[in-house]
Scaffold this motif. Structure first.
Motif, short mmCIF file in Angstrom:
data_model
loop_
_atom_site.label_atom_id
_atom_site.label_comp_id
_atom_site.label_asym_id
_atom_site.label_seq_id
_atom_site.Cartn_x
_atom_site.Cartn_y
_atom_site.Cartn_z
N GLU A 189 0.86 -1.61 0.10
CA GLU A 189 -0.42 0.09 -0.81
C GLU A 189 0.67 1.39 0.23
N PHE A 190 1.73 0.84 0.77
CA PHE A 190 3.41 2.25 0.61
C PHE A 190 3.68 2.78 -0.83
N VAL A 191 3.84 1.47 -1.18
CA VAL A 191 4.89 1.73 -2.35
C VAL A 191 3.50 1.46 -3.28
N SER A 192 2.68 1.75 -3.39
CA SER A 192 1.61 2.24 -4.15
C SER A 192 0.78 3.39 -4.48
N ASN A 193 1.24 3.64 -2.94
CA ASN A 193 0.89 5.80 -3.04
C ASN A 193 2.21 6.55 -2.87
N ASN A 194 3.14 6.03 -2.55
CA ASN A 194 4.01 6.91 -2.82
C ASN A 194 5.32 6.70 -4.24
N LEU A 195 4.30 6.15 -5.10
CA LEU A 195 5.70 6.09 -6.39
C LEU A 195 6.47 6.53 -6.50
N ASN A 196 5.82 8.49 -6.85
CA ASN A 196 7.20 9.45 -6.86
C ASN A 196 8.09 9.32 -6.09
N ALA A 197 7.94 8.51 -4.72
CA ALA A 197 8.76 8.38 -3.96
C ALA A 197 10.59 7.92 -3.95
N PHE A 198 10.23 6.35 -5.31
CA PHE A 198 10.43 6.08 -6.07
C PHE A 198 11.32 6.17 -7.02
N LEU A 199 10.00 6.57 -7.94
CA LEU A 199 10.55 6.88 -9.34
C LEU A 199 10.63 8.40 -10.12
N GLY A 200 10.54 9.39 -9.08
CA GLY A 200 10.98 10.46 -8.95
C GLY A 200 9.74 11.32 -9.03
N VAL A 201 9.29 12.20 -9.41
CA VAL A 201 8.24 12.74 -9.94
C VAL A 201 7.37 12.69 -10.94
N GLN A 202 8.32 13.01 -12.40
CA GLN A 202 7.91 12.54 -13.49
C GLN A 202 8.07 11.16 -13.45
N GLY A 203 8.96 9.98 -12.73
CA GLY A 203 8.28 8.80 -13.68
C GLY A 203 6.88 7.97 -13.42
N SER A 204 7.12 8.55 -12.43
CA SER A 204 5.24 7.58 -11.41
C SER A 204 4.46 8.71 -12.30
N GLU A 205 4.57 9.39 -13.01
CA GLU A 205 3.34 9.37 -13.92
C GLU A 205 3.33 8.81 -14.95
N ASP A 206 4.04 7.79 -15.49
CA ASP A 206 3.91 6.63 -15.79
C ASP A 206 4.06 5.43 -15.72
N ILE A 207 3.75 5.30 -14.84
CA ILE A 207 2.69 3.81 -13.44
C ILE A 207 1.54 3.63 -13.62
N LEU A 208 0.72 2.79 -13.97
CA LEU A 208 -0.60 2.84 -13.64
C LEU A 208 -0.45 0.90 -12.98
N ILE A 209 -1.31 1.20 -11.92
CA ILE A 209 -1.23 0.39 -11.16
C ILE A 209 -2.36 -0.62 -11.58
N ILE A 210 -2.46 -1.76 -12.10
CA ILE A 210 -3.53 -2.51 -12.50
C ILE A 210 -4.31 -3.63 -11.51
N GLY A 211 -3.41 -4.04 -10.60
CA GLY A 211 -4.00 -4.67 -10.23
C GLY A 211 -2.72 -5.44 -8.80
N ARG A 212 -3.19 -5.49 -7.74
CA ARG A 212 -2.28 -5.89 -6.77
C ARG A 212 -2.77 -7.17 -5.78
N GLN A 213 -1.80 -8.37 -5.57
CA GLN A 213 -2.20 -9.65 -5.48
C GLN A 213 -2.51 -10.54 -6.52
N VAL A 214 -2.45 -10.33 -7.36
CA VAL A 214 -3.66 -10.59 -8.60
C VAL A 214 -3.90 -12.11 -8.32
N ILE A 215 -4.58 -12.62 -8.03
CA ILE A 215 -4.84 -14.09 -8.11
C ILE A 215 -5.11 -15.20 -9.90
#
Length: 72
Positions: free
Chosen positions: A41-67
């Motif tokens: 949850e922390f990573v998905s809510n704070n992508l800019n901290a890991f990827l930089g402000v610009q990089g987080s805009e290019d990421i779309l999370i489509i599922g988590r723990q998808v079975i």
């Protein structure tokens, strides 16, 4: 598994600065009462901290723990 938490700051240019000057004691996720889902949850809510402000805009999370099931 042990983890080390290092207090840092992130400036507007996505440069990280370590705030701690003293030795940091290792801790475990369980001693902090953290679960994998909390970290996820922390990573998905704070992508800019890991990827930089610009990089987080290019990421779309489509599922988590998808079975998924195997296709036969």
């Amino acid at each position: 598994m042990n983890a080390v938490i290092i207090p840092t700051t992130l400036n507007k240019d996505a440069e990280r600065k370590i705030m701690a000057s003293d030795a940091i004691e290792p801790v475990t996720f369980s001693s902090l009462e953290l679960r994998e889902s909390d970290i996820e949850e922390f990573v998905s809510n704070n992508l800019n901290a890991f990827l930089g402000v610009q990089g987080s805009e290019d990421i779309l999370i489509i599922g988590r723990q998808v079975i998924t099931t195997a296709i036969k």
